[in-house]
Design an enzyme around this catalytic site. Structure first.
Site, PDB file in Angstrom:
ATOM      1  N   GLY A  11      70.846  42.691   9.958  1.00  0.00           N
ATOM      2  CA  GLY A  11      70.482  42.547  11.376  1.00  0.00           C
ATOM      3  C   GLY A  11      69.377  41.516  11.532  1.00  0.00           C
ATOM      4  O   GLY A  11      68.419  41.519  10.775  1.00  0.00           O
ATOM      5  N   VAL A  23      58.149  30.002   4.234  1.00  0.00           N
ATOM      6  CA  VAL A  23      58.669  29.874   2.852  1.00  0.00           C
ATOM      7  C   VAL A  23      58.893  28.395   2.528  1.00  0.00           C
ATOM      8  O   VAL A  23      58.474  27.905   1.472  1.00  0.00           O
ATOM      9  CB  VAL A  23      59.999  30.674   2.686  1.00  0.00           C
ATOM     10  CG1 VAL A  23      60.669  30.332   1.359  1.00  0.00           C
ATOM     11  CG2 VAL A  23      59.735  32.174   2.782  1.00  0.00           C
ATOM     12  N   ARG A  25      57.637  25.642   4.021  1.00  0.00           N
ATOM     13  CA  ARG A  25      56.448  24.761   4.025  1.00  0.00           C
ATOM     14  C   ARG A  25      55.485  25.085   2.896  1.00  0.00           C
ATOM     15  O   ARG A  25      54.913  24.180   2.290  1.00  0.00           O
ATOM     16  CB  ARG A  25      55.763  24.834   5.389  1.00  0.00           C
ATOM     17  CG  ARG A  25      56.677  24.289   6.498  1.00  0.00           C
ATOM     18  CD  ARG A  25      55.971  23.406   7.477  1.00  0.00           C
ATOM     19  NE  ARG A  25      56.942  22.666   8.263  1.00  0.00           N
ATOM     20  CZ  ARG A  25      56.844  22.451   9.570  1.00  0.00           C
ATOM     21  NH1 ARG A  25      55.820  22.933  10.243  1.00  0.00           N
ATOM     22  NH2 ARG A  25      57.755  21.739  10.196  1.00  0.00           N
ATOM     23  N   ASP A 127      63.759  47.750  13.318  1.00  0.00           N
ATOM     24  CA  ASP A 127      63.723  49.214  13.215  1.00  0.00           C
ATOM     25  C   ASP A 127      62.424  49.757  12.626  1.00  0.00           C
ATOM     26  O   ASP A 127      62.080  50.914  12.849  1.00  0.00           O
ATOM     27  CB  ASP A 127      64.891  49.717  12.352  1.00  0.00           C
ATOM     28  CG  ASP A 127      66.243  49.336  12.931  1.00  0.00           C
ATOM     29  OD1 ASP A 127      66.305  49.067  14.145  1.00  0.00           O
ATOM     30  OD2 ASP A 127      67.228  49.296  12.167  1.00  0.00           O
ATOM     31  N   GLU A 222      67.940  55.981  19.386  1.00  0.00           N
ATOM     32  CA  GLU A 222      69.416  56.055  19.240  1.00  0.00           C
ATOM     33  C   GLU A 222      69.845  57.089  18.204  1.00  0.00           C
ATOM     34  O   GLU A 222      70.899  57.701  18.330  1.00  0.00           O
ATOM     35  CB  GLU A 222      70.018  54.681  18.898  1.00  0.00           C
ATOM     36  CG  GLU A 222      69.593  54.125  17.550  1.00  0.00           C
ATOM     37  CD  GLU A 222      70.208  52.761  17.235  1.00  0.00           C
ATOM     38  OE1 GLU A 222      71.083  52.282  17.971  1.00  0.00           O
ATOM     39  OE2 GLU A 222      69.775  52.166  16.229  1.00  0.00           O
ATOM     40  N   HIS A 249      71.324  45.464  22.277  1.00  0.00           N
ATOM     41  CA  HIS A 249      70.946  44.242  21.560  1.00  0.00           C
ATOM     42  C   HIS A 249      69.909  43.377  22.259  1.00  0.00           C
ATOM     43  O   HIS A 249      69.379  42.450  21.651  1.00  0.00           O
ATOM     44  CB  HIS A 249      72.191  43.421  21.222  1.00  0.00           C
ATOM     45  CG  HIS A 249      72.927  43.978  20.050  1.00  0.00           C
ATOM     46  ND1 HIS A 249      73.912  44.924  20.197  1.00  0.00           N
ATOM     47  CD2 HIS A 249      72.772  43.781  18.722  1.00  0.00           C
ATOM     48  CE1 HIS A 249      74.360  45.262  18.994  1.00  0.00           C
ATOM     49  NE2 HIS A 249      73.679  44.591  18.086  1.00  0.00           N
ATOM     50  N   GLN A 251      67.117  44.200  22.591  1.00  0.00           N
ATOM     51  CA  GLN A 251      65.909  44.443  21.792  1.00  0.00           C
ATOM     52  C   GLN A 251      65.834  43.567  20.546  1.00  0.00           C
ATOM     53  O   GLN A 251      64.807  43.462  19.908  1.00  0.00           O
ATOM     54  CB  GLN A 251      65.856  45.913  21.340  1.00  0.00           C
ATOM     55  CG  GLN A 251      65.746  46.867  22.482  1.00  0.00           C
ATOM     56  CD  GLN A 251      66.217  48.262  22.095  1.00  0.00           C
ATOM     57  OE1 GLN A 251      65.449  49.072  21.609  1.00  0.00           O
ATOM     58  NE2 GLN A 251      67.489  48.560  22.319  1.00  0.00           N
ATOM     59  N   ARG A 252      66.957  42.974  20.177  1.00  0.00           N
ATOM     60  CA  ARG A 252      66.984  42.154  18.966  1.00  0.00           C
ATOM     61  C   ARG A 252      66.534  40.716  19.223  1.00  0.00           C
ATOM     62  O   ARG A 252      66.229  39.984  18.287  1.00  0.00           O
ATOM     63  CB  ARG A 252      68.419  42.082  18.427  1.00  0.00           C
ATOM     64  CG  ARG A 252      68.868  43.282  17.689  1.00  0.00           C
ATOM     65  CD  ARG A 252      68.757  43.011  16.177  1.00  0.00           C
ATOM     66  NE  ARG A 252      69.365  44.072  15.438  1.00  0.00           N
ATOM     67  CZ  ARG A 252      70.660  44.081  15.057  1.00  0.00           C
ATOM     68  NH1 ARG A 252      71.446  43.077  15.332  1.00  0.00           N
ATOM     69  NH2 ARG A 252      71.120  45.095  14.394  1.00  0.00           N
TER      70      ARG A 252
HETATM   71  P1  ADP Z   1      69.927  45.352   6.970  1.00  0.00           P
HETATM   72  O1  ADP Z   1      69.515  44.428   5.876  1.00  0.00           O
HETATM   73  O2  ADP Z   1      69.521  44.859   8.319  1.00  0.00           O
HETATM   74  O3  ADP Z   1      69.517  46.780   6.681  1.00  0.00           O
HETATM   75  P2  ADP Z   1      72.668  46.035   6.209  1.00  0.00           P
HETATM   76  O4  ADP Z   1      72.338  47.420   5.806  1.00  0.00           O
HETATM   77  O5  ADP Z   1      73.918  45.816   7.010  1.00  0.00           O
HETATM   78  O6  ADP Z   1      71.517  45.330   7.063  1.00  0.00           O
HETATM   79  O7  ADP Z   1      72.761  45.161   4.887  1.00  0.00           O
HETATM   80  C1  ADP Z   1      72.970  43.761   4.937  1.00  0.00           C
HETATM   81  C2  ADP Z   1      73.721  43.292   3.745  1.00  0.00           C
HETATM   82  O8  ADP Z   1      72.966  43.570   2.547  1.00  0.00           O
HETATM   83  C3  ADP Z   1      75.058  43.979   3.475  1.00  0.00           C
HETATM   84  O9  ADP Z   1      76.113  43.443   4.262  1.00  0.00           O
HETATM   85  C4  ADP Z   1      75.266  43.673   2.007  1.00  0.00           C
HETATM   86  O10 ADP Z   1      75.730  42.352   1.806  1.00  0.00           O
HETATM   87  C5  ADP Z   1      73.848  43.791   1.465  1.00  0.00           C
HETATM   88  N1  ADP Z   1      73.684  45.143   0.913  1.00  0.00           N
HETATM   89  C6  ADP Z   1      73.495  46.308   1.563  1.00  0.00           C
HETATM   90  N2  ADP Z   1      73.457  47.350   0.725  1.00  0.00           N
HETATM   91  C7  ADP Z   1      73.643  46.830  -0.524  1.00  0.00           C
HETATM   92  C8  ADP Z   1      73.731  47.374  -1.842  1.00  0.00           C
HETATM   93  N3  ADP Z   1      73.634  48.689  -2.061  1.00  0.00           N
HETATM   94  N4  ADP Z   1      73.924  46.508  -2.866  1.00  0.00           N
HETATM   95  C9  ADP Z   1      74.035  45.185  -2.671  1.00  0.00           C
HETATM   96  N5  ADP Z   1      73.956  44.634  -1.446  1.00  0.00           N
HETATM   97  C10 ADP Z   1      73.779  45.418  -0.397  1.00  0.00           C
END
Ligand code: ADP
Length: 319
Positions: A11, A23, A25, A127, A222, A249, A251-252
């Site tokens: 997200g 990162v 710069r 979050d 939520e 969204h 909020q994003r």
């Molecule tokens: P956020 O980073 O916002 O919590 P997600 O939970 O959707 O979002 O995770 C984003 C991405 O990180 C996933 O689509 C996947 O590519 C990677 N990811 C999530 N969980 C794992 C995991 N257990 N191992 C490896 N990559 C992961």
């Protein structure tokens, strides 16, 4: 360490751009080269990687979203996916990686580190559900967006004498609801971490109405229930009509607050410093006003707790 890669994943959150900028710069300032990996782990597995120079991150500090793009990627969750990612990173001459994202993305970063690839995490999620850090990038902006929405609703609600139920984001974490509810002067806050009594909310609405209160705001996280279910409960129990606003969204997005830009800049600089020092498998955060770095395994194993003092304070302020 000659070349650092940076990606944003999962997200998006306002302030990610300021982190990318820092990162890039700080790396260049220290004589390193930087590769920008587009669309998170998805782009990494496709080799969607570009060189970043100083001007590539010009004019983005004030923009929400992420210039590098973001994605969710199922393939990266497999062992083969992680191995392939490391091969591609090496192919592009990348010696260390900075991952900006939420819980899932940092879990991906942890798995890269587990396989020996120098990786540093930066928490970027509205979050604020990561236990090891007081704040993550984007949370403050999201809270401000919700507080502004509450102010707008107050204007119209007090004209009509209405009750508003405002559903906010946060997945299983009640921080957005708690902070925005406190700052916005909400009458009731419902968060997943603490059981709420709908009957108690009804009692408060009646006593408020009896003393001539013109409006009431209920903030619902939520992960804590269903806004329409609450609306029906209030109507059937005490015959008071309410309006539901699900902010979603909205909020994003938005212009990142100064606080988020500061946080992102400090996190970005710290992540690069850690890689230069030869540290890996760590994730950066903030405790008090101090930038910290924590072992990424330990950081992700910590359990997030709601700030009970703040929760109790909202109760005291909304008697
Ligand atoms: P956020 O980073 O916002 O919590 P997600 O939970 O959707 O979002 O995770 C984003 C991405 O990180 C996933 O689509 C996947 O590519 C990677 N990811 C999530 N969980 C794992 C995991 N257990 N191992 C490896 N990559 C992961």
């Amino acid at each position: 360490m000659k070349r650092i890669g940076v990606l944003t994943s999962g997200g998006d959150s306002p302030g990610m751009n300021a982190a990318i900028r820092a990162v890039v710069r700080v790396s260049i300032y220290n004589g390193l080269k930087v590769s920008g990996i587009k669309r998170g782990y998805e782009g990494l597995l496709k080799g969607d990687i570009v060189d970043m120079d100083i001007s590539s991150v010009g004019d983005i500090i004030h923009r929400g979203g992420t210039k590098l793009g973001t994605a969710r990627c199922e393939e990266f969750k497999t062992d083969e996916g992680i191995d392939k990612a490391i091969e591609i990173l090496r192919l592009f001459g990348i010696d260390g990686l900075v991952v900006i994202g939420g819980n899932g993305s940092l879990t991906g970063a942890k798995r890269l580190a587990e396989k020996g690839f120098p990786t540093i995490g930066i928490p970027g999620t509205i979050d604020n559900d990561l236990a090891y850090t007081d704040y993550s990038i984007g949370f403050d902006t999201a809270v401000n967006t919700v507080v502004n929405a509450i102010s707008n609703l107050r204007d119209t609600s007090s004209s009509h004498g209405r009750v508003n139920i405002v559903e906010v984001m946060g997945r299983d974490c009640g921080d957005i609801a708690l902070y925005a509810g406190l700052a916005g002067g909400a009458e009731s806050i419902i968060v997943p971490e603490i059981e709420s009594s709908y009957d108690e909310i009804c009692r408060k609405l009646i006593s408020g109405k009896n003393r001539g209160k013109l409006h009431s705001i209920i903030i619902l996280a939520e992960g804590a229930g269903d806004a329409y279910g609450l609306q029906n409960h209030i109507l059937s129990k005490i015959d008071i009509e309410s309006r539901v606003s699900i902010l979603g969204h909205l909020q994003r997005g938005g212009i990142p607050t100064a606080l988020d830009r500061m946080l992102a800049s400090r996190f970005g600089a710290k992540a690069v410093e850690l890689l230069i020092e030869g540290k890996e498998g760590r994730t950066v955060g903030i405790k008090g006003n101090e930038i910290i770095d924590v072992d990424i395994y330990e950081a992700l194993a910590m359990e997030k707790e709601i700030n009970k003092d703040l929760y109790d304070l909202t109760g005291m302020l909304a008697i």
